[in-house]
Design an enzyme around this catalytic site. Structure first.
Site, PDB file in Angstrom:
ATOM      1  N   CYS B   2       0.853  -1.173   0.000  1.00 45.56           N
ATOM      2  CA  CYS B   2       0.000   0.000   0.000  1.00 45.56           C
ATOM      3  C   CYS B   2       0.893   1.227   0.000  1.00 45.56           C
ATOM      4  O   CYS B   2       2.109   1.128  -0.017  1.00 45.56           O
ATOM      5  CB  CYS B   2      -0.852   0.031   1.258  1.00 45.56           C
ATOM      6  SG  CYS B   2      -1.795  -1.482   1.530  1.00 45.56           S
ATOM      7  N   ARG B  50      -4.902   1.959  -0.283  1.00 46.15           N
ATOM      8  CA  ARG B  50      -4.879   0.517  -0.047  1.00 46.15           C
ATOM      9  C   ARG B  50      -4.852  -0.323  -1.316  1.00 46.15           C
ATOM     10  O   ARG B  50      -5.606  -0.085  -2.247  1.00 46.15           O
ATOM     11  CB  ARG B  50      -6.120   0.113   0.765  1.00 46.15           C
ATOM     12  CG  ARG B  50      -6.130  -1.366   1.102  1.00 46.15           C
ATOM     13  CD  ARG B  50      -7.291  -1.757   1.980  1.00 46.15           C
ATOM     14  NE  ARG B  50      -7.112  -3.132   2.421  1.00 46.15           N
ATOM     15  CZ  ARG B  50      -8.102  -4.006   2.530  1.00 46.15           C
ATOM     16  NH1 ARG B  50      -9.336  -3.654   2.308  1.00 46.15           N
ATOM     17  NH2 ARG B  50      -7.842  -5.255   2.909  1.00 46.15           N
ATOM     18  N   LEU B  51      -3.965  -1.324  -1.313  1.00 45.35           N
ATOM     19  CA  LEU B  51      -3.993  -2.402  -2.289  1.00 45.35           C
ATOM     20  C   LEU B  51      -4.497  -3.607  -1.511  1.00 45.35           C
ATOM     21  O   LEU B  51      -3.794  -4.141  -0.651  1.00 45.35           O
ATOM     22  CB  LEU B  51      -2.587  -2.652  -2.849  1.00 45.35           C
ATOM     23  CG  LEU B  51      -2.449  -3.756  -3.888  1.00 45.35           C
ATOM     24  CD1 LEU B  51      -3.198  -3.424  -5.165  1.00 45.35           C
ATOM     25  CD2 LEU B  51      -0.978  -4.011  -4.217  1.00 45.35           C
ATOM     26  N   ILE B  53      -5.197  -7.065  -0.234  1.00 49.14           N
ATOM     27  CA  ILE B  53      -4.621  -8.399  -0.425  1.00 49.14           C
ATOM     28  C   ILE B  53      -5.116  -9.374   0.645  1.00 49.14           C
ATOM     29  O   ILE B  53      -5.421 -10.522   0.359  1.00 49.14           O
ATOM     30  CB  ILE B  53      -3.076  -8.311  -0.440  1.00 49.14           C
ATOM     31  CG1 ILE B  53      -2.634  -7.619  -1.737  1.00 49.14           C
ATOM     32  CG2 ILE B  53      -2.447  -9.696  -0.343  1.00 49.14           C
ATOM     33  CD1 ILE B  53      -1.173  -7.253  -1.781  1.00 49.14           C
ATOM     34  N   GLY B  76       2.492  -3.332   3.686  1.00 50.97           N
ATOM     35  CA  GLY B  76       3.270  -4.560   3.709  1.00 50.97           C
ATOM     36  C   GLY B  76       2.544  -5.718   4.337  1.00 50.97           C
ATOM     37  O   GLY B  76       1.309  -5.725   4.419  1.00 50.97           O
ATOM     38  N   GLU B  77       3.330  -6.687   4.766  1.00 55.02           N
ATOM     39  CA  GLU B  77       2.767  -7.919   5.290  1.00 55.02           C
ATOM     40  C   GLU B  77       3.587  -8.399   6.483  1.00 55.02           C
ATOM     41  O   GLU B  77       4.805  -8.411   6.443  1.00 55.02           O
ATOM     42  CB  GLU B  77       2.835  -9.045   4.231  1.00 55.02           C
ATOM     43  CG  GLU B  77       2.352  -8.668   2.842  1.00 55.02           C
ATOM     44  CD  GLU B  77       0.852  -8.448   2.767  1.00 55.02           C
ATOM     45  OE1 GLU B  77       0.121  -8.953   3.658  1.00 55.02           O
ATOM     46  OE2 GLU B  77       0.399  -7.760   1.836  1.00 55.02           O
ATOM     47  N   ASP B 100      -3.522  -8.557   9.129  1.00 54.88           N
ATOM     48  CA  ASP B 100      -2.238  -8.533   9.833  1.00 54.88           C
ATOM     49  C   ASP B 100      -1.990  -7.145  10.427  1.00 54.88           C
ATOM     50  O   ASP B 100      -1.269  -7.002  11.412  1.00 54.88           O
ATOM     51  CB  ASP B 100      -1.096  -8.951   8.899  1.00 54.88           C
ATOM     52  CG  ASP B 100      -1.049  -8.157   7.603  1.00 54.88           C
ATOM     53  OD1 ASP B 100      -2.117  -7.680   7.152  1.00 54.88           O
ATOM     54  OD2 ASP B 100       0.040  -8.010   7.027  1.00 54.88           O
ATOM     55  N   ILE B 292      10.762 -11.877 -18.392  1.00 58.23           N
ATOM     56  CA  ILE B 292      11.187 -10.847 -19.346  1.00 58.23           C
ATOM     57  C   ILE B 292      12.054 -11.514 -20.411  1.00 58.23           C
ATOM     58  O   ILE B 292      12.936 -12.314 -20.082  1.00 58.23           O
ATOM     59  CB  ILE B 292      12.070  -9.790 -18.641  1.00 58.23           C
ATOM     60  CG1 ILE B 292      11.308  -9.116 -17.516  1.00 58.23           C
ATOM     61  CG2 ILE B 292      12.595  -8.774 -19.646  1.00 58.23           C
ATOM     62  CD1 ILE B 292      12.221  -8.434 -16.524  1.00 58.23           C
ATOM     63  N   GLY B 367      12.834 -14.076  -6.687  1.00 60.16           N
ATOM     64  CA  GLY B 367      14.077 -14.708  -6.241  1.00 60.16           C
ATOM     65  C   GLY B 367      15.073 -13.758  -5.593  1.00 60.16           C
ATOM     66  O   GLY B 367      16.195 -14.141  -5.277  1.00 60.16           O
TER      67      GLY B 367
END
Lengths: 82, 663
Positions: B2, B50-51, B53, B76-77, B100, B292, B367
Site C-alpha cells: 500500500c 490501499r492495495l 490483499i 506490507g505484510e 495482519d 522478461i 528470487g
C-alpha cells in the site's frame, strides 16, 4: 615523440572526453589512477594497432608495455624497430 | 502493499492536516488503488492508499485498537500474523478485522516498540500512540518496503515515497544533494538513511524512529547477522541442506498467504526457478509465472525459462523488453525510482509489473536476496580469488580462475590476457576492509569525470568511500573475506538499490507487491552460522543452495553458468539520442541550466555512442547516470507535479480534530 602525442590525444579525446587534467604526467599509471578501465585498455590497443601499423601480441599485454604514456612510446618504438 | 502518509505537527499549529494528507496520498495511488482512508487529530494526520490483499472486506485503514488510543497506517505484510493473533487473543485482545495490520496494533500494546522482533515480514508503518503522543515509524529488517521522512521546524512528514513528502507543501522546495550524487556515482545508490534530496531521509532497514515533542530518535532492532567461526554450525553439509530446504519451504508457504492469487517471477536462473518449483510442486500446481525476454541476445534467458516451464508445466507468460521500449520508459522509471540510476536494469522490471497487473495479479514471489544470503555475486567470488592469487602473485595458474568468473565478458584470449595482467596488477590492497568492492567503486567513480566544475566544487573533499568506512561494525576486519563482502553488499546495495530501484518501486508503480522468500530473516540468520566455504566452494557460487535444489530443479538449471541480470544501455538509447527526448534533455542549454554536468564532455560521449563505438560498461553507466539525473531534476525540482483530478475521496475518514479539542 609524435607517437606519444597521438596516443595522448586519443586518450584525452576518446577515453577522457576532453578531460586533460586527469592525465598529468607521462609516467602516470593509467590503471592505478583510473585513466583507463579494462575496456578502455582494449580501445587503446586497437588504436595503437590501427594507427602505427603494429600487432600487439597477447603476451605483450603487460603494464610494462602499456600502462603509461612513456611505456606506450617505448613499446611502439621497440615494435617499429623489431 | 500500500501507500502510507503521515504528518506529525505535535504542539505546532499551522498545516491543515487533512488537506495535506489528501495531497500526499493522491501521489501514492499507484501503490494502493483500491481504497483510501484518513485519521486526523489536533497533532497528527495518518493517511492510507490501499492495495487489498488480505481481508478484502473489512481490512480498510487506518486501523485502531479496542479503545481507539492507538492508530496505524501500514504498508506490507506480517506473514506470521495468524500465529501472533492467536497468542494476542489468548492475552485478552479483541480484534475487529482479520488483517495482519491489526496484529501490529495489539502487539504494540503488549510490547511497545519491542514488538518489531516478533514480526516476520516486509513492512513499513506509522503508528500513533495518542496516550504517549508519539508517532512510531518502523521498517522491516532488510528494507523491502520504503519509508521516507523529513521535517520543517519540528513538523514531520512521512510517506512511502518522496513525491508524497514534496506534495505535502510542508517542506521547502527540494534540492538535489551533491554528496548524494557522489554516493550514487560511486555505489549505484545513496547510503542507508540518505536520499538524493537534501534534508529528506529514509528510515533505515531494521530501524524504528520515534517522533515526539517535535523531535525524533532512531532505534535499531536488527542488523545483518554475522557469526564468528567458533559459532558456525558443526552439522555436516547434507544436514545443513535439509534444514535450509525446510526453512525455505516454510518461508515460501508463509509468502503465499493472501486472499488473492499469488504469481511467481521466473527468470530462468537458479533463484527464481527454485522458488517457483517449490510453489508449483508443494502449494499451487497452477501458479502463474512471468518473465522478461530481451531483444538483445546477450541479455536474454529465454532458453532456460522455457526449460523450467516445460519442467513444471506452469501457466507462463512473457514480455519482450525491446531496446526502444527501454529508452521510452526511462522517464516513468525515474519518477518511481526517485534516484539517479546507472543501469537500465530497473526498466524491464517496470515493464513486467505492468504486464502482470494487466493479467489481474497483485502479488508475486521473486528470487531476490538469494545472492546476498547464499553468496551468489561475482564480486564475492572475485574477492576470494584475488586474495587466493595475492598469496602467490607469481603463479601463472591461479589467475586462470578469474577468467572463469566472467565467461560473458572475456570472450577472447586478448581480453583475458589484458584482464589478467592489468586488473591483478592493480589489486594489491588486500588488507583494506572495503577490498572486495573498491575496484568496482573506483571503476564506477570514473564517470564522475562528467561532473561540472560547480558540482565538483559542491562535493569538495567529501568522500563516499570514507563515509562507507563509518558504516562498518566493530572488529569488521577480523571477519573472513566472504563475510566482509557480503556485509557491504547487504548494507549498501540490497535495500537501497536491488529491493527499491529494481524491486518495490518498479513493482508498486503498477500496484504489484513482490514477496522474496529468500529474505525471510530466519534464513538470513541460519545462513550466517554456516561456514563460508559451503557458500562459495572454490569458485562455485551458491554451492549450498545448488545442493538444496539438486532434487527440485533440472541439472541444466543448477549447473548453468550464472547470468547476471542486466539490460542494454547504449543500444537502447541510440534513437533517443539521435532524435528523441535524450537529445533535448542533454542539450547544451539543459545541461547549462542544471549545472550538474560538463556539456563538452557529455557531447563527446554522445558523439562516441552515436558513432556506435562505445561499448564499455563505464560509458553505459555514465549515459544512464546523466539521463536519470537530468530527469530527476526536471520531475522533482524544476516542474514537480502530479496528475490533476487525483483529489482524494476518502472511503474511511476519522476526523478527531474537533472532538478531541473540545475535550
Amino acid at each position: 615523440m609524435a607517437q606519444k602525442t597521438k596516443v595522448k590525444q586519443f586518450i584525452v579525446n576518446e577515453l577522457l572526453f576532453g578531460n586533460e587534467s586527469l592525465l598529468t604526467s607521462d609516467d602516470q599509471s593509467f590503471l592505478k589512477t583510473g585513466v583507463l578501465d579494462s575496456s578502455g585498455l582494449l580501445e587503446l590497443i586497437t588504436f595503437i594497432e590501427n594507427t602505427f601499423g603494429i600487432t600487439v601480441n597477447d603476451d605483450e599485454l603487460v603494464p610494462e608495455n602499456l600502462d603509461s604514456l612513456d611505456n606506450v612510446e617505448k613499446f611502439i618504438l621497440h615494435k617499429a624497430t623489431a | 502493499m500500500c501507500g502510507i502518509a503521515a504528518i506529525y505537527a505535535g504542539k505546532k499549529t499551522g498545516p491543515d492536516l487533512a488537506a495535506a494528507c489528501g495531497r500526499m496520498i493522491a501521489t501514492l495511488r499507484h501503490r494502493g488503488p483500491d481504497q483510501s482512508g484518513v485519521y486526523c487529530d489536533p497533532s497528527v494526520g495518518l493517511a492510507h492508499a490501499r492495495l487489498s490483499i488480505i481481508d478484502l472486506t473489512t481490512g480498510g485503514q487506518p486501523i485502531h485498537n479496542e479503545d481507539q488510543t492507538v492508530w496505524i497506517v501500514y504498508n506490507g505484510e506480517v506473514f506470521n500474523y495468524l500465529e501472533l493473533r492467536q497468542d494476542l487473543e489468548s492475552r485478552g485482545h479483541h480484534f475487529y478485522t482479520h488483517t495482519d495490520t491489526e496484529v501490529i496494533v495489539h502487539s504494540y500494546e503488549e510490547k511497545g516498540i519491542e514488538c518489531l522482533k516478533d514480526f516476520n515480514g516486509q513492512f513499513a508503518f506509522a503508528l500513533w500512540d495518542t496516550k504517549k503522543q508519539r508517532l512510531f515509524l518502523a521498517r522491516d529488517r532488510v528494507g523491502i518496503c520504503p519509508l521516507f521522512y523529513a521535517q520543517n521546524d519540528g513538523v514531520y512528514v512521512v510517506a512511502s515515497e518522496i513525491k508524497a513528502l514534496i506534495a505535502s507543501k510542508i517542506l521547502p522546495k527540494p534540492e538535489i544533494d551533491p554528496f548524494a550524487l557522489d554516493q550514487v556515482f560511486t555505489l549505484w545508490t545513496t547510503l542507508p538513511g540518505a536520499t538524493i534530496f537534501k534534508n529528506i531521509y529514509e528510515v533505515k532497514p531494521g530501524h524504528a524512529l520515534i517522533i515526539d515533542t517535535n523531535t525524533h530518535r532512531e532505534h535499531r532492532y536488527w542488523d545483518i547477522p554475522y557469526a564468528a567461526p567458533d559459532e558456525h554450525s558443526p552439522a555436516p553439509l547434507e544436514d545443513l541442506c535439509e534444514q535450509v530446504l525446510a526453512l525455505l519451504m516454510n518461508a515460501t508457504k508463509l509468502r503465499l498467504r493472501a486472499d488473492v492469487p499469488v504469481g511467481s517471477y521466473l527468470s530462468g536462473g537458479l533463484d527464481s526457478s527454485g522458488i517457483t518449483a517449490l510453489i508449483a510442486r508443494h502449494f499451487n500446481t497452477n501458479v502463474q509465472t512471468f518473465a522478461i525476454r530481451f531483444q538483445e541476445h546477450d541479455f536474454d534467458e529465454g532458453e532456460y525459462q522455457n526449460e523450467m516451464v516445460a519442467h513444471l508445466k506452469v501457466q507462463h507468460r512473457e514480455i519482450e523488453a525491446g531496446n526502444e521500449l527501454i529508452a521510452e520508459s526511462v522517464p516513468a522509471v525515474v519518477w518511481h525510482a526517485e534516484k539517479p540510476l546507472l543501469r537500465t536494469a530497473p526498466v524491464p522490471m517496470f515493464l513486467l509489473s505492468r504486464f502482470v497487473q494487466q493479467q489481474g495479479i497483485k502479488v508475486v514471489c521473486t528470487g531476490e536476496g538469494a545472492d546476498e544470503v547464499f553468496g551468489g555475486y561475482d564480486i564475492f567470488r572475485e574477492a576470494l580469488v584475488k586474495r587466493f592469487i595475492a598469496r602467490q602473485p607469481q603463479s601463472a595458474i591461479r589467475p586462470v580462475l578469474l577468467e572463469q568468473l566472467y565467461p560473458q565478458i572475456f570472450k577472447n584470449d586478448r581480453q583475458k590476457a589484458a584482464f589478467r595482467n592489468f586488473i591483478l596488477h592493480n589489486s594489491s590492497d588486500v588488507e583494506n576492509p572495503l577490498y572486495s568492492h573498491l575496484i568496482r567503486w573506483e571503476n564506477t567513480s570514473r564517470i564522475k569525470q562528467f561532473f561540472s566544475k560547480e558540482l565538483a566544487d559542491g562535493i569538495g573533499a567529501y568522500s563516499t568511500v570514507a563515509q562507507c568506512m563509518q558504516l562498518l561494525p566493530e572488529n569488521f576486519n577480523q571477519r573472513d573475506t566472504l563475510s566482509k563482502a557480503q556485509y557491504l553488499e547487504d548494507a549498501i546495495f540490497l535495500s537501497n538499490y536491488l529491493l527499491s530501484s529494481q524491486g518495490d518501486r518498479m513493482a508498486m508503480a503498477h500496484s504489484l507487491e513482490i514477496r522474496p522468500p529468500y529474505l525471510d530473516h530466519r534464513l538470513f540468520e541460519f545462513m550466517s552460522r554456516v561456514s563460508p566455504q559451503w557458500k562459495v566452494l572454490g569458485i562455485n557460487e551458491k554451492h549450498l543452495l545448488k545442493k538444496v535444489f539438486k532434487d527440485v530443479l533440472p541439472s541444466s538449471i543448477t549447473q548453468r553458468t550464472k547470468h547476471p541480470y542486466r539490460a542494454p544501455i547504449q543500444p537502447s538509447f541510440l534513437k533517443a539520442i539521435q532524435s528523441g527526448y535524450v537529445r533535448e534533455l542533454l542539450s547544451v542549454q539543459e545541461l547549462e541550466k542544471n549545472k550538474f554536468f560538463d556539456h563538452t564532455k557529455v557531447h563527446a560521449l554522445l558523439k562516441k555512442i552515436e558513432a556506435g563505438v562505445s561499448t564499455s560498461e563505464t560509458e553505459g553507466m555514465a549515459l544512464m547516470g546523466l539521463i536519470s539525473t537530468q530527469l530527476l531534476h526536471e520531475q522533482f525540482v524544476e516542474n514537480f507535479s502530479y496528475p490533476d483530478g487525483l483529489s482524494v475521496h476518502w472511503d474511511m475518514c476519522f476526523d478527531r480534530r474537533k472532538t478531541l479539542m473540545s475535550n
